[in-house]
Structures are given as C-alpha cells and as structure tokens.
Design an enzyme around this catalytic site. Structure first.
Site, mmCIF file in Angstrom:
data_model
loop_
_atom_site.group_PDB
_atom_site.id
_atom_site.type_symbol
_atom_site.label_atom_id
_atom_site.label_comp_id
_atom_site.label_asym_id
_atom_site.label_seq_id
_atom_site.Cartn_x
_atom_site.Cartn_y
_atom_site.Cartn_z
ATOM 1 N N ARG A 20 0.833 -1.208 0.000
ATOM 2 C CA ARG A 20 0.000 0.000 0.000
ATOM 3 C C ARG A 20 0.866 1.255 0.000
ATOM 4 O O ARG A 20 0.562 2.238 -0.687
ATOM 5 C CB ARG A 20 -0.909 -0.021 1.236
ATOM 6 C CG ARG A 20 -1.829 1.189 1.386
ATOM 7 C CD ARG A 20 -2.705 1.005 2.623
ATOM 8 N NE ARG A 20 -3.482 2.174 2.962
ATOM 9 C CZ ARG A 20 -4.641 2.511 2.402
ATOM 10 N NH1 ARG A 20 -5.135 1.749 1.441
ATOM 11 N NH2 ARG A 20 -5.300 3.588 2.770
ATOM 12 N N HIS A 46 0.617 4.249 -2.766
ATOM 13 C CA HIS A 46 0.325 5.623 -2.373
ATOM 14 C C HIS A 46 1.487 6.565 -2.662
ATOM 15 O O HIS A 46 1.282 7.776 -2.769
ATOM 16 C CB HIS A 46 -0.061 5.680 -0.893
ATOM 17 C CG HIS A 46 -1.463 5.242 -0.638
ATOM 18 N ND1 HIS A 46 -2.330 5.917 0.199
ATOM 19 C CD2 HIS A 46 -2.174 4.193 -1.117
ATOM 20 C CE1 HIS A 46 -3.492 5.306 0.213
ATOM 21 N NE2 HIS A 46 -3.426 4.246 -0.570
ATOM 22 N N ASN A 60 -3.910 8.709 3.796
ATOM 23 C CA ASN A 60 -2.721 8.125 4.424
ATOM 24 C C ASN A 60 -2.744 8.137 5.947
ATOM 25 O O ASN A 60 -2.202 7.232 6.592
ATOM 26 C CB ASN A 60 -1.462 8.862 3.948
ATOM 27 C CG ASN A 60 -1.251 8.744 2.452
ATOM 28 O OD1 ASN A 60 -1.706 7.787 1.824
ATOM 29 N ND2 ASN A 60 -0.568 9.723 1.866
#
Length: 320
Positions: free
Chosen positions: A64, A68, A96
């Site tokens: 992840r 991101h 986030n």
C-alpha cells in the site's frame, strides 16, 4: 507444484520484457546497482522477510505504501518525508493518515543499505523492491524491478488528497483515475487484487456493510459484529474474508459472491465492464499473477515530472 511455479515465474519474466524501460525520460535498469551496491536486493528481501514473518499484515502495508507513493507525482519516495517549515507532507493526507504503515520497515532497510553502500540507493527504489518482495513472500508472483529512481525534495499533501481513489469510488471514477496515470482498466482490476492481503479500518467500509444493496447479507452481518454504525472507527477487519495473509485469487472470489469489503471493490463486479475479467481471475490464478506483475511494473515506472528536483536521500524521512 514447484515446476508449475517455475513456469509461472518464467511466463511473468518473458511477458514483462517489453515493459522494462524507464518512464518520462528516467533511465531505469534492472542492473543499475550491480556494481555500486551488489547486495541491495538481498538486503531488502531479508529485511522484508523478517518483517512479514513477525507480522504478515506488514506485507500488505508495504504494498500500500508503494501504491500511495507512486500514484502521487510518481515513484519518488515523497510519501516518506516528514512535514517541514516549507511544505506539508503526504503522511497526514486523508488517504494516508492512520492508514499507511511500514515507514519504520523502510527506514530500517535504508539504514542497512547505507551501511553497505552509502549515498547510493534511493529510498524510492527501496520502496519498489520491498513491495515486490512483500507480494512474493506472501505467495504471489515475482518480477524484475527496474532501478535508478531518485528521491523528491518535497511532498504535497494536496496532491495526495486529490490523486488517490477512495473506498467509495465508482467504477467510472476508478477507470478515470487509473487512466490518468496511464493504467488501463485491466491494470486497475489486477492491481485491485492487492486487496487479497491486509486489513482495514471500520471507517473505510462502514457505509458498504450498512448501506449498499449489493452486499452478501451474511457477510455484512459478520463485519457488523465488530464495526458498529457509530464509534470504533479504528477497529480492523481483513479485506479478504477468506485468506487475508495469502496473496491469491480469493479477493475475486469474494467479489463474485458480493463479499467485497469496499464499495470500490464490489464496483469491479456489479454488472459492469470488469465482470468478465473478475470471473477469469477466479478461474486462472496464473493470468491474475501475470497481469498483476505487468501492472506493478507499469506503476513502478510512473515518474515525477522532468523538472522535479531530486537527490539520493541519506535518511528517507528528510531531505539531505
């Protein structure tokens, strides 16, 4: 079994060959550090293996983190930067904050890499390698990673807030946002398979289990046991109800039975353009693995704009 796995990995390697090139003028090479830091990949894999053995969820967290980072102004490790007086970083952006993890693992790897070959390897390359190894260590495919990225000197919280698709996204929104990065609907559906591992907070799927009509009632009731209609936002649940610590095709099987945890996940199988591909992935793991590997290479090739100032950071949290 071993022979089948070997054939799958060979297939991935052959299919990726045309894709192994830099993006936006950045010259990447799988051999970039062969002379300058020959032990790099073994250092990264060993550290990731230790982290995943301690906590399998960490593999999903690192994957992840990669997504991101790369989806916001390219793969430049901007997500790792702490806030400074001159910019507000990405760590506390909406998608986030209280969500992205693994910063400490990347920092630990960077410390080991600096000890082996100082001021040589970018934090951006470490993130990309760690994501690949996380997938493979949890049972997924492996692929050749192109290297030679550099680290950004700044970060943008506003870009993180506007570039990352949310868990309530529609299929059209997903296709558009991935398309804006040069990724096809097939890439998007394959990359969404990353949700076959990991956990997520109640706040990200509450609307799905209480409001959506296209949700399996038994599945919704199961998730409602620990995710109430109010409170407990940080309570965790596995994204893949079947095998949350194994990288496999169970995610797509979940979608076919209306057990996608995010609204955005179930959008991939809801009478739309991706239904056929989802069904294919449930039947052919090798096709999913191949498509996922190719899409990860494409995402890893997302580069910052040519005028972005960069460096090789000595500490991933701050510029030199």
């Amino acid at each position: 079994m071993a022979a089948a796995a070997a054939r799958c990995l060979l297939l991935v390697a052959v299919a990726l060959a045309p894709l192994l090139a830099g993006a936006a003028g950045v010259q990447l090479s799988s051999r970039f550090y062969d002379r300058k830091c020959p032990k790099l990949q073994s250092i990264v894999r060993s550290a990731v293996a230790q982290a995943v053995a301690t906590e399998p969820r960490m593999g999903a967290s690192i994957l992840r983190l990669f997504f991101h980072d790369c989806f916001v102004n390219g793969c430049d490790a901007s997500i790792l930067l702490d806030d400074t007086a001159s910019f507000t970083g990405e760590k506390n952006a909406g998608p986030n904050a209280n969500s992205v993890r693994g910063y400490d693992v990347i920092d630990a790897i960077k410390t080991q890499v600096e000890a082996a070959c100082s001021a040589t390897v970018s934090c951006a390359d470490i993130v990309v390698l760690a994501a690949r190894d996380s997938v493979n260590l949890l049972g997924g495919p492996t692929w050749t990673v192109q290297l030679g990225r550099r680290d950004a000197l700044n970060a943008s919280q506003s870009a993180a807030n506007s570039n990352l698709p949310g868990p309530g996204s529609s299929l059209d929104t997903l296709i558009t946002m991935f398309g804006n990065k040069g990724l096809s609907p097939r890439d998007m559906t394959a990359l969404s398979g990353a949700h076959t591992i990991g956990q997520t907070r109640c706040a990200t799927f509450r609307d799905r289990i209480y409001s959506d009509a296209n949700v399996n009632a038994t599945f919704a009731a199961l998730r409602q046991q620990t995710c109430r209609q109010s409170g407990g936002d940080d309570t965790l649940a596995p994204i893949d109800v079947m095998t949350p610590d194994t990288f496999d095709t169970a995610y797509y099987e979940n979608l076919a039975s209306r057990q996608g945890l995010f609204h955005s996940d179930q959008e991939l199988y809801n009478g739309g353009s991706q239904d056929v591909l989802v069904r294919m992935y449930t039947r052919r793991a090798s096709t999913f693995f191949l498509d996922f590997a190719k899409a990860m290479v494409r995402m890893g090739n997302l580069a910052p704009s040519g005028d972005t100032p960069t460096e090789i950071r000595l500490d991933c949290k701050k510029i030199n």
